[in-house]
Design a protein around this motif. Sequence first.
Motif: not given
Length: 113
Positions: A9-12, A15-18, A30-39, A57-59
């Motif tokens: 996986x890219x990450x778990x 690993x991301x807050x809501x 170089x990618x960004x994984x963005x979490x917005x609730x369930x999305x 700043x990283x992340x």
Amino acid sequence: MPNDTTLSPLCLLSDLPTRGSKGVQHDGHNLIVVRQGAQVHVYENRCPHRGIPLEWVPDQFLDNSGRLIQCASHGALFLPESGECIAGPCVGQSLRAFACEVREGGIYLTPTD
């Protein structure tokens, strides 16, 4: 890329807050994984205005509200749902999106054929 559960996986999701973001590297991108609730959304870490990485700043890709993706260089704001720039010098342009899916607690790129 084959749809194979043995691929990493890219990450778990955990690993991301809501409302959170994380920078990852995958297949030379170089990618960004963005979490917005369930999305969850994945974008190339590249500002369409200057072609540079979005973070200093990283992340840390989100604004203070945790609701919008922000370019640290000039403050452009992007919608996490679409990658569209809604404020700043690249209004109307968008981040390059990568289709993704969440399965078994991991965030994976969706194969494109």
